[in-house]
Design a protein around this motif. Structure first.
Motif, PDB file in Angstrom:
ATOM      1  N   TYR A  83      24.334  -0.279  -2.411  1.00  0.00           N
ATOM      2  CA  TYR A  83      25.351  -1.062  -2.076  1.00  0.00           C
ATOM      3  C   TYR A  83      25.269  -0.691  -0.043  1.00  0.00           C
ATOM      4  N   LYS A  84      25.767  -0.803   0.517  1.00  0.00           N
ATOM      5  CA  LYS A  84      26.393  -0.293   1.774  1.00  0.00           C
ATOM      6  C   LYS A  84      27.848   1.245   1.329  1.00  0.00           C
ATOM      7  N   ARG A  85      27.545   2.328   2.298  1.00  0.00           N
ATOM      8  CA  ARG A  85      28.148   2.621   1.842  1.00  0.00           C
ATOM      9  C   ARG A  85      30.053   2.493   1.431  1.00  0.00           C
ATOM     10  N   GLU A  86      30.673   1.302   2.356  1.00  0.00           N
ATOM     11  CA  GLU A  86      32.208   0.967   1.978  1.00  0.00           C
ATOM     12  C   GLU A  86      32.155   0.239   1.384  1.00  0.00           C
ATOM     13  N   LYS A  87      31.374  -0.848   0.402  1.00  0.00           N
ATOM     14  CA  LYS A  87      30.981  -1.463  -1.060  1.00  0.00           C
ATOM     15  C   LYS A  87      31.544  -0.189  -1.791  1.00  0.00           C
ATOM     16  N   ALA A  88      30.172   0.980  -2.221  1.00  0.00           N
ATOM     17  CA  ALA A  88      29.829   1.763  -3.143  1.00  0.00           C
ATOM     18  C   ALA A  88      30.852   1.887  -3.090  1.00  0.00           C
ATOM     19  N   THR A  89      31.993   2.692  -2.465  1.00  0.00           N
ATOM     20  CA  THR A  89      33.315   3.687  -2.345  1.00  0.00           C
ATOM     21  C   THR A  89      33.884   2.278  -2.996  1.00  0.00           C
ATOM     22  N   LYS A  90      34.483   1.498  -2.618  1.00  0.00           N
ATOM     23  CA  LYS A  90      35.188   0.672  -3.448  1.00  0.00           C
ATOM     24  C   LYS A  90      34.900   0.678  -4.951  1.00  0.00           C
ATOM     25  N   ILE A  91      33.562   0.165  -5.107  1.00  0.00           N
ATOM     26  CA  ILE A  91      33.542   0.510  -6.845  1.00  0.00           C
ATOM     27  C   ILE A  91      33.541   1.604  -7.463  1.00  0.00           C
ATOM     28  N   ALA A  92      33.870   2.636  -5.986  1.00  0.00           N
ATOM     29  CA  ALA A  92      33.986   4.025  -7.212  1.00  0.00           C
ATOM     30  C   ALA A  92      35.475   4.124  -7.177  1.00  0.00           C
ATOM     31  N   ASN A  93      36.214   3.736  -6.050  1.00  0.00           N
ATOM     32  CA  ASN A  93      37.879   3.749  -6.505  1.00  0.00           C
ATOM     33  C   ASN A  93      38.501   3.007  -7.404  1.00  0.00           C
TER      34      ASN A  93
ATOM     35  N   ARG B  84      42.830  12.130 -15.938  1.00  0.00           N
ATOM     36  CA  ARG B  84      43.340  10.556 -15.330  1.00  0.00           C
ATOM     37  C   ARG B  84      42.972  11.370 -14.244  1.00  0.00           C
ATOM     38  N   ILE B  85      42.437  10.564 -13.202  1.00  0.00           N
ATOM     39  CA  ILE B  85      41.984  10.769 -12.015  1.00  0.00           C
ATOM     40  C   ILE B  85      42.604  11.098 -11.129  1.00  0.00           C
ATOM     41  N   ARG B  86      43.391  11.701 -10.726  1.00  0.00           N
ATOM     42  CA  ARG B  86      44.255  11.786  -9.367  1.00  0.00           C
ATOM     43  C   ARG B  86      43.806  11.675  -7.933  1.00  0.00           C
ATOM     44  N   TYR B  87      42.816  12.489  -7.686  1.00  0.00           N
ATOM     45  CA  TYR B  87      41.913  12.198  -6.388  1.00  0.00           C
ATOM     46  C   TYR B  87      40.941  11.546  -6.281  1.00  0.00           C
ATOM     47  N   LEU B  88      40.418  11.188  -5.486  1.00  0.00           N
ATOM     48  CA  LEU B  88      39.265  10.651  -5.426  1.00  0.00           C
ATOM     49  C   LEU B  88      38.371  10.630  -3.729  1.00  0.00           C
ATOM     50  N   ASP B  89      37.306  11.204  -3.636  1.00  0.00           N
ATOM     51  CA  ASP B  89      37.212  10.852  -2.145  1.00  0.00           C
ATOM     52  C   ASP B  89      35.322  10.401  -2.342  1.00  0.00           C
ATOM     53  N   ALA B  90      35.122   8.830  -2.099  1.00  0.00           N
ATOM     54  CA  ALA B  90      33.921   8.759  -2.386  1.00  0.00           C
ATOM     55  C   ALA B  90      33.864   8.242  -1.571  1.00  0.00           C
ATOM     56  N   ARG B  91      33.459   8.728  -0.142  1.00  0.00           N
ATOM     57  CA  ARG B  91      33.211   8.245   1.171  1.00  0.00           C
ATOM     58  C   ARG B  91      31.671   9.152   1.481  1.00  0.00           C
ATOM     59  N   HIS B  92      31.405   9.762   0.970  1.00  0.00           N
ATOM     60  CA  HIS B  92      30.306  10.344   1.189  1.00  0.00           C
ATOM     61  C   HIS B  92      28.991  10.113   0.587  1.00  0.00           C
ATOM     62  N   ALA B  93      27.792  10.124   0.914  1.00  0.00           N
ATOM     63  CA  ALA B  93      26.622   9.899  -0.263  1.00  0.00           C
ATOM     64  C   ALA B  93      26.283  10.405  -1.234  1.00  0.00           C
ATOM     65  N   GLY B  94      26.041  10.692  -2.567  1.00  0.00           N
ATOM     66  CA  GLY B  94      26.084  10.871  -3.570  1.00  0.00           C
ATOM     67  C   GLY B  94      24.842  13.214  -2.889  1.00  0.00           C
ATOM     68  N   SER B  95      24.874  13.101  -1.766  1.00  0.00           N
ATOM     69  CA  SER B  95      23.341  14.296  -1.549  1.00  0.00           C
ATOM     70  C   SER B  95      24.615  14.795  -0.772  1.00  0.00           C
ATOM     71  N   ALA B  96      25.642  14.761  -0.479  1.00  0.00           N
ATOM     72  CA  ALA B  96      26.385  15.335  -0.028  1.00  0.00           C
ATOM     73  C   ALA B  96      26.622  16.656  -0.818  1.00  0.00           C
ATOM     74  N   HIS B  97      26.993  17.871   0.444  1.00  0.00           N
ATOM     75  CA  HIS B  97      26.894  19.306  -0.618  1.00  0.00           C
ATOM     76  C   HIS B  97      28.528  19.309  -0.639  1.00  0.00           C
ATOM     77  N   ASP B  98      28.921  20.056  -1.713  1.00  0.00           N
ATOM     78  CA  ASP B  98      30.359  19.810  -2.192  1.00  0.00           C
ATOM     79  C   ASP B  98      30.914  20.815  -0.723  1.00  0.00           C
ATOM     80  N   SER B  99      30.757  21.858  -0.539  1.00  0.00           N
ATOM     81  CA  SER B  99      31.797  22.335   0.776  1.00  0.00           C
ATOM     82  C   SER B  99      31.790  21.346   1.818  1.00  0.00           C
ATOM     83  N   LEU B 100      30.655  20.473   1.851  1.00  0.00           N
ATOM     84  CA  LEU B 100      30.870  19.446   2.821  1.00  0.00           C
ATOM     85  C   LEU B 100      32.187  18.189   3.115  1.00  0.00           C
ATOM     86  N   ILE B 101      32.372  17.683   1.751  1.00  0.00           N
ATOM     87  CA  ILE B 101      33.202  17.071   1.253  1.00  0.00           C
ATOM     88  C   ILE B 101      34.779  17.382   0.767  1.00  0.00           C
ATOM     89  N   TRP B 102      34.672  18.950   1.116  1.00  0.00           N
ATOM     90  CA  TRP B 102      35.652  19.356   0.315  1.00  0.00           C
ATOM     91  C   TRP B 102      36.747  19.974   2.100  1.00  0.00           C
TER      92      TRP B 102
END
Length: 167
Positions: A103-113, A2-20
């Motif tokens: 899609y724009k970032r906002e919509k892509a985030t919603k799709i991932a969520n 199960r997925i307990r936490y998701l942060d899809a606000r950043h583009a796929g090319s964002a570095h893991d440490s930035l997202i963290w």
């Protein structure tokens, strides 16, 4: 899985440490650690900075060493998240890098969520578990990490204590 936490606000090319560094999860873990919790850790690959509440593998460990044993156990424990991401992407092919969401970032985030929520619903109702179709990787990537030079001594000591329990 199960997925307990998701942060899809950043583009796929964002570095893991930035997202963290920008995540609410880091803030929560830091607050818990500052409040005295010394028995909670999450596992990250070599793309993350070593912190007292975020355990990462040792770099350049020699085969057969205690560090290599730690890295192997660390990779096996991290395996579930790699499998979970693989199943999610297999279930919702629009999340695959080759198929990028145009899609724009906002919509892509919603799709991932929504895909993550639907994934959890599928698990809850036993719908078509695709885990057998997902290749599993047990690697300790040697990704360069800019934050390694500033990793805390305390985090290194915690990781060394955990390592010593495996030997």
């Amino acid at each position: 899985m199960r997925i307990r936490y998701l942060d899809a606000r950043h583009a796929g090319s964002a570095h893991d440490s930035l997202i963290w560094n920008m995540s609410h999860a880091k803030q929560i873990l830091r607050e818990r650690y500052d409040g005295g919790d010394r028995n909670s850790w999450i596992l990250g690959d070599a793309g993350y900075p070593l912190e007292p509440y975020l355990m990462t593998p040792y770099r350049s460990s020699q085969e057969g060493s205690a560090e290599a044993v730690f890295n192997n156990k660390h990779a096996k424990a991290r395996n579930i998240i790699e499998r979970t991401i693989g199943v999610l992407k297999n279930r919702f092919r629009c999340l695959l890098g080759a198929r990028q969401l145009h899609y724009k970032r906002e919509k892509a985030t919603k799709i991932a969520n929504v895909c993550s929520a639907l994934h959890n619903i599928c698990i809850a109702y036993g719908v078509n578990d695709l885990s057998e179709d997902v290749p599993v990787q047990l690697s300790n990537e040697n990704v360069e990490n800019e934050d390694e030079n500033i990793q805390s001594i305390e985090a290194s000591q915690i990781r060394d204590q955990i390592k010593s329990t495996f030997v």
